[in-house]
Design an enzyme around this catalytic site. Structure first.
Site, PDB file in Angstrom:
ATOM      1  N   ARG A  62       0.889  -1.276  -0.018  1.00  0.00           N
ATOM      2  CA  ARG A  62      -0.026  -0.086  -0.095  1.00  0.00           C
ATOM      3  C   ARG A  62       0.870   1.130   0.102  1.00  0.00           C
ATOM      4  NH1 ARG A  62      -2.022   2.065   4.383  1.00  0.00           N
ATOM      5  NH2 ARG A  62      -2.657   0.262   5.318  1.00  0.00           N
ATOM      6  N   TYR A 115     -17.582  14.149 -15.700  1.00  0.00           N
ATOM      7  CA  TYR A 115     -17.813  12.776 -15.662  1.00  0.00           C
ATOM      8  C   TYR A 115     -18.889  12.591 -14.606  1.00  0.00           C
ATOM      9  CZ  TYR A 115     -17.896   7.895 -14.484  1.00  0.00           C
ATOM     10  OH  TYR A 115     -17.975   6.631 -13.841  1.00  0.00           O
ATOM     11  N   ASP A 187      -8.455  16.604 -16.020  1.00  0.00           N
ATOM     12  CA  ASP A 187      -8.721  15.337 -16.100  1.00  0.00           C
ATOM     13  C   ASP A 187      -8.453  15.034 -17.575  1.00  0.00           C
ATOM     14  OD1 ASP A 187     -10.074  12.842 -16.726  1.00  0.00           O
ATOM     15  OD2 ASP A 187     -11.478  12.869 -15.283  1.00  0.00           O
ATOM     16  N   LYS A 212      -9.315   3.688 -19.317  1.00  0.00           N
ATOM     17  CA  LYS A 212      -9.593   4.019 -20.554  1.00  0.00           C
ATOM     18  C   LYS A 212      -8.284   3.632 -21.599  1.00  0.00           C
ATOM     19  CE  LYS A 212     -13.133   4.562 -18.386  1.00  0.00           C
ATOM     20  NZ  LYS A 212     -13.489   5.718 -17.507  1.00  0.00           N
TER      21      LYS A 212
END
Ligand code: LCS
Length: 405
Positions: A62, A115, A187, A212
């Site tokens: 992590r 979005y 973005d 994407k």
């Protein structure tokens, strides 16, 4: 916030080589997959030194992982940023940045259109922490300037905007933001670093849904953030470590594989999208087509200024209502009805009832998302086959509305 160096070699080469030195990994051509949750210490004292930051080395995945590190270094180079961090989804990346840059009662200026889940997150931040967002089309300096307040913490921009394909002029936004020393967050999901590099225009932080184009194969959910080292060090020690939305090593490995073909894939996505746009514009059942690479698109001059090509997404409005839009989607043959984008497969979706269903109708219409709007992620298949499928479904719709068609 300052940026680093200019690109030393072509992006076509960088996507394959940057951030990785096989000599450090026993000559392995491909970056090895460190599929491990934790790392052993030789001694208790070494563990103490690593936790104290007195010795470099991995501790726990992590907090850092060698496979993830290669991905982070590569994307930092591709966006020409100082550093990068990888996350378990685009939304984990968006939320890590927004949480890091704001505190209760702050203010955000945001592009009119984003979005759906980013809109949802901003709404939640308003309800929980009284962080208010003003949405604007950012067409003029004055429009942005008039919204700036002492508590404005950031300007958040999506361009091209999901799903309306409007563009924001990044140079114009940066000019105003610099006057007030407000960070600009972009973005860059729809463009990828191959088509647009916001940090080179003076923006401060770039976010990707790597799900994407960066992944490109429809098999990973992931997010990336690129920006100044000091900011990302802070994010890595706070929202990344303590909120914990990290990427898995295997997903980082898949993204490194996908990235190698990013320029090759995007060239085809773009040329296919251009062809499909031309064909859609000629069909009588299509009332509007939005593609930034189309010289008739209102924001075409902005595209020429800040993007290499128009991208792989085309949105269009069909004649009819919501039921007609759904009927059209149901009539398609190999084109898949699915959200997401940037995959080899052509994907089609209905934003008003899918990606942007969470946005209240009034805000949705302000963004330009009507019930007739369809979003197409043009895939890598032959453009003739993609068009054939779209055309037969549009023709069916025409016959339904007018049996004499
Ligand atoms: N930013 C943009 C511009 C996006 O399009 C998406 C997802 C995200 C952030 C969030 O990324 P994720 O957490 O899904 O990796 N966009 C989607 C879309 O248009 N269809 O499905 C997901």
């Amino acid at each position: 916030m300052e940026k680093k160096h200019n690109h030393r070699r072509s992006i076509d080469t960088m996507v394959i080589h940057d951030g990785y030195d096989s000599k450090q990994f026993q000559g392995s051509l491909t970056p090895p997959l460190y599929q491990t949750s934790t790392f052993t210490f030789e001694t208790a004292e070494q563990g103490e030194r690593r936790f104290a930051g007195d010795e470099d080395g991995y501790i726990y995945s992590r907090l850092g992982n060698p496979t993830v590190k290669v991905l982070e270094e590569r994307i930092a180079q591709l966006e020409n940023g100082e550093a990068a961090l990888a996350f378990g989804s685009g939304m984990a990346a968006v939320s890590a940045v927004l949480i890091a840059l704001t505190k209760a009662n702050d203010h955000i200026i945001c592009s009119q259109g984003i979005y759906g889940c980013t809109f949802g997150l901003l709404s939640m931040m308003k309800e929980k922490y009284n962080i208010h967002t003003d949405f604007t089309s950012m067409e003029t300096e004055e429009q942005i300037r008039s919204l700036i307040k002492p508590e404005t913490a950031l300007i958040y921009v999506e361009t091209p905007i999901n799903p309306t394909m409007k563009l924001i002029d990044l140079e114009l936004v940066v000019k105003v933001a610099k006057e007030y020393d407000i960070p600009v967050v972009v973005d860059n999901t729809f463009s990828s670093p191959y088509l647009q590099q916001p940090l080179n225009i003076g923006c401060d932080i770039v976010i990707h849904s790597a799900t994407k184009y960066i992944g490109g194969h429809g098999d990973v959910i992931a997010g990336l953030v690129v920006g100044p080292m000091d900011f990302l060090d802070e994010v890595s020690m706070t929202t990344q470590k303590d909120v914990g939305g990290i990427i898995s090593p295997f997903d980082a490995w898949l993204l490194l594989r996908g990235l190698k073909t990013l320029p090759v894939r995007l060239d085809r996505h773009c040329s296919n999208a251009k062809k499909i746009t031309e064909k859609l514009k000629e069909h009588p059942m299509v009332s509007k087509v939005y593609y930034p690479g189309d010289p008739d698109h209102a924001d075409y001059p902005i595209m020429k200024k800040q993007m290499k090509q128009g991208g792989g997404l085309v949105s269009f409005e069909i004649k009819g209502d919501k039921r007609d839009a759904q009927q059209f989607l149901n009539s398609l043959s190999f084109i898949s009805i699915a959200v997401s984008l940037g995959d080899a497969e052509t994907l089609i979706q209905h934003p008003a009832t899918m990606t942007h269903a969470v946005v209240p109708e009034e805000s949705r219409l302000k963004m330009g998302i009507t019930d007739q709007l369809i979003r197409l992620s043009v895939g890598l298949e032959s453009w003739e086959d993609i068009w054939k499928d779209l055309k037969q479904a549009l023709d069916q719709l025409a016959k339904m509305q007018n049996p004499a068609y």
